[in-house]
Scaffold this motif. Structure first.
Motif, PDB file in Angstrom:
ATOM      1  N   ILE A 127     -86.426  34.327  -7.465  1.00  0.00           N
ATOM      2  CA  ILE A 127     -85.093  34.915  -7.603  1.00  0.00           C
ATOM      3  C   ILE A 127     -84.796  35.792  -6.394  1.00  0.00           C
ATOM      4  O   ILE A 127     -83.711  35.703  -5.800  1.00  0.00           O
ATOM      5  N   ASP A 128     -85.762  36.622  -6.010  1.00  0.00           N
ATOM      6  CA  ASP A 128     -85.576  37.523  -4.872  1.00  0.00           C
ATOM      7  C   ASP A 128     -85.337  36.752  -3.575  1.00  0.00           C
ATOM      8  O   ASP A 128     -84.621  37.226  -2.692  1.00  0.00           O
ATOM      9  N   HIS A 129     -85.926  35.586  -3.465  1.00  0.00           N
ATOM     10  CA  HIS A 129     -85.772  34.770  -2.259  1.00  0.00           C
ATOM     11  C   HIS A 129     -84.413  34.073  -2.210  1.00  0.00           C
ATOM     12  O   HIS A 129     -83.995  33.589  -1.172  1.00  0.00           O
ATOM     13  N   GLY A 130     -83.725  34.008  -3.352  1.00  0.00           N
ATOM     14  CA  GLY A 130     -82.414  33.358  -3.396  1.00  0.00           C
ATOM     15  C   GLY A 130     -82.463  31.916  -3.850  1.00  0.00           C
ATOM     16  O   GLY A 130     -81.521  31.149  -3.608  1.00  0.00           O
ATOM     17  N   SER A 131     -83.531  31.513  -4.498  1.00  0.00           N
ATOM     18  CA  SER A 131     -83.628  30.141  -5.009  1.00  0.00           C
ATOM     19  C   SER A 131     -82.565  29.911  -6.074  1.00  0.00           C
ATOM     20  O   SER A 131     -82.118  30.841  -6.747  1.00  0.00           O
ATOM     21  N   ARG A 132     -82.184  28.649  -6.224  1.00  0.00           N
ATOM     22  CA  ARG A 132     -81.281  28.247  -7.301  1.00  0.00           C
ATOM     23  C   ARG A 132     -82.118  27.586  -8.379  1.00  0.00           C
ATOM     24  O   ARG A 132     -83.115  26.927  -8.085  1.00  0.00           O
ATOM     25  N   PHE A 133     -81.693  27.731  -9.626  1.00  0.00           N
ATOM     26  CA  PHE A 133     -82.463  27.230 -10.750  1.00  0.00           C
ATOM     27  C   PHE A 133     -81.624  26.289 -11.595  1.00  0.00           C
ATOM     28  O   PHE A 133     -80.473  26.587 -11.904  1.00  0.00           O
ATOM     29  N   ILE A 134     -82.224  25.165 -11.947  1.00  0.00           N
ATOM     30  CA  ILE A 134     -81.633  24.228 -12.889  1.00  0.00           C
ATOM     31  C   ILE A 134     -82.556  24.202 -14.100  1.00  0.00           C
ATOM     32  O   ILE A 134     -83.703  23.763 -14.002  1.00  0.00           O
ATOM     33  N   ILE A 135     -82.048  24.713 -15.204  1.00  0.00           N
ATOM     34  CA  ILE A 135     -82.822  24.771 -16.435  1.00  0.00           C
ATOM     35  C   ILE A 135     -82.338  23.636 -17.330  1.00  0.00           C
ATOM     36  O   ILE A 135     -81.141  23.532 -17.615  1.00  0.00           O
ATOM     37  N   VAL A 136     -83.256  22.784 -17.751  1.00  0.00           N
ATOM     38  CA  VAL A 136     -82.910  21.693 -18.655  1.00  0.00           C
ATOM     39  C   VAL A 136     -83.372  22.100 -20.045  1.00  0.00           C
ATOM     40  O   VAL A 136     -84.555  22.106 -20.349  1.00  0.00           O
ATOM     41  N   ASP A 137     -82.390  22.491 -20.851  1.00  0.00           N
ATOM     42  CA  ASP A 137     -82.632  22.931 -22.219  1.00  0.00           C
ATOM     43  C   ASP A 137     -82.743  21.688 -23.094  1.00  0.00           C
ATOM     44  O   ASP A 137     -81.751  21.034 -23.369  1.00  0.00           O
ATOM     45  N   ASP A 138     -83.953  21.379 -23.522  1.00  0.00           N
ATOM     46  CA  ASP A 138     -84.180  20.197 -24.349  1.00  0.00           C
ATOM     47  C   ASP A 138     -83.926  20.538 -25.820  1.00  0.00           C
ATOM     48  O   ASP A 138     -84.799  20.403 -26.674  1.00  0.00           O
ATOM     49  N   SER A 139     -82.708  21.023 -26.059  1.00  0.00           N
ATOM     50  CA  SER A 139     -82.290  21.381 -27.417  1.00  0.00           C
ATOM     51  C   SER A 139     -80.761  21.273 -27.480  1.00  0.00           C
ATOM     52  O   SER A 139     -80.112  21.059 -26.455  1.00  0.00           O
ATOM     53  N   PRO A 140     -80.203  21.470 -28.656  1.00  0.00           N
ATOM     54  CA  PRO A 140     -78.743  21.429 -28.770  1.00  0.00           C
ATOM     55  C   PRO A 140     -78.044  22.593 -28.074  1.00  0.00           C
ATOM     56  O   PRO A 140     -76.824  22.636 -28.035  1.00  0.00           O
ATOM     57  N   GLY A 141     -78.790  23.537 -27.547  1.00  0.00           N
ATOM     58  CA  GLY A 141     -78.169  24.645 -26.835  1.00  0.00           C
ATOM     59  C   GLY A 141     -78.726  26.005 -27.201  1.00  0.00           C
ATOM     60  O   GLY A 141     -78.000  26.989 -27.221  1.00  0.00           O
ATOM     61  N   ARG A 142     -80.026  26.103 -27.408  1.00  0.00           N
ATOM     62  CA  ARG A 142     -80.654  27.376 -27.779  1.00  0.00           C
ATOM     63  C   ARG A 142     -80.886  28.304 -26.589  1.00  0.00           C
ATOM     64  O   ARG A 142     -80.943  29.516 -26.745  1.00  0.00           O
ATOM     65  N   VAL A 143     -81.060  27.740 -25.391  1.00  0.00           N
ATOM     66  CA  VAL A 143     -81.435  28.540 -24.228  1.00  0.00           C
ATOM     67  C   VAL A 143     -80.186  29.112 -23.556  1.00  0.00           C
ATOM     68  O   VAL A 143     -79.270  28.366 -23.202  1.00  0.00           O
ATOM     69  N   ARG A 144     -80.176  30.416 -23.394  1.00  0.00           N
ATOM     70  CA  ARG A 144     -79.077  31.104 -22.717  1.00  0.00           C
ATOM     71  C   ARG A 144     -79.671  31.991 -21.628  1.00  0.00           C
ATOM     72  O   ARG A 144     -80.605  32.757 -21.887  1.00  0.00           O
ATOM     73  N   ILE A 145     -79.138  31.913 -20.433  1.00  0.00           N
ATOM     74  CA  ILE A 145     -79.585  32.761 -19.331  1.00  0.00           C
ATOM     75  C   ILE A 145     -78.337  33.299 -18.636  1.00  0.00           C
ATOM     76  O   ILE A 145     -77.497  32.526 -18.168  1.00  0.00           O
ATOM     77  N   ASN A 146     -78.254  34.597 -18.563  1.00  0.00           N
ATOM     78  CA  ASN A 146     -77.108  35.236 -17.928  1.00  0.00           C
ATOM     79  C   ASN A 146     -77.532  35.724 -16.543  1.00  0.00           C
ATOM     80  O   ASN A 146     -77.908  36.880 -16.365  1.00  0.00           O
ATOM     81  N   HIS A 147     -77.511  34.808 -15.584  1.00  0.00           N
ATOM     82  CA  HIS A 147     -77.884  35.132 -14.202  1.00  0.00           C
ATOM     83  C   HIS A 147     -77.152  34.140 -13.301  1.00  0.00           C
ATOM     84  O   HIS A 147     -77.143  32.936 -13.580  1.00  0.00           O
TER      85      HIS A 147
END
Length: 135
Positions: free
Chosen positions: A20-40
């Protein structure tokens, strides 16, 4: 750098602090109907409804409920990434401790002189190339 992480549990942002500090981008694949939430701002989360929307009838090519969901992340990285951008896949429980992780990955994948194996036969012991390696 784009980091692809499949999950059905969630992501601990502290585990990814050097990236995160380096400035990487993240693609999170939530293998669910939508349980994963990330506010960043560096994180994009794709769940089953996104998979349906993005892949349409080809959705069946990526089965639900296993690590194959990471392939949606690779697809999105291919679509959205720069031509020379490095894509790294991590599991959701990985802890990145080294502050120079990104620099080390870039150095490892940079064009450079690599060991060459020459000799008789068709089979070589790959690990013999690293007998003098220091870890």
């Amino acid at each position: 750098m784009i980091v692809v992480i499949p999950t059905a549990r969630g992501i601990n942002l502290r585990n990814l602090a050097p990236l995160i500090d380096h400035g990487s981008r993240f693609i999170i694949v939530d293998d669910s109907p939508g349980r994963v939430r990330i506010n960043h701002p560096s994180f994009e989360v794709y769940d089953w409804s996104d998979r349906r929307r993005l892949l349409g009838p080809n959705e069946v090519a990526i089965p639900k409920g296993n690590g194959a969901c990471r392939n949606l992340g690779f697809y999105m990285a291919w679509k959205e990434g720069d031509d020379d951008e490095i894509v790294v896949a991590l599991d959701d429980d990985c802890v990145v401790e080294s502050p120079d992780f990104v620099d080390r990955v870039q150095s490892t994948l940079a064009p450079a002189q690599r060991p060459v194996v020459r000799g008789e036969g068709r089979h070589y012991n790959f690990f013999e190339l690293f007998t003098d390696a220091v870890i």
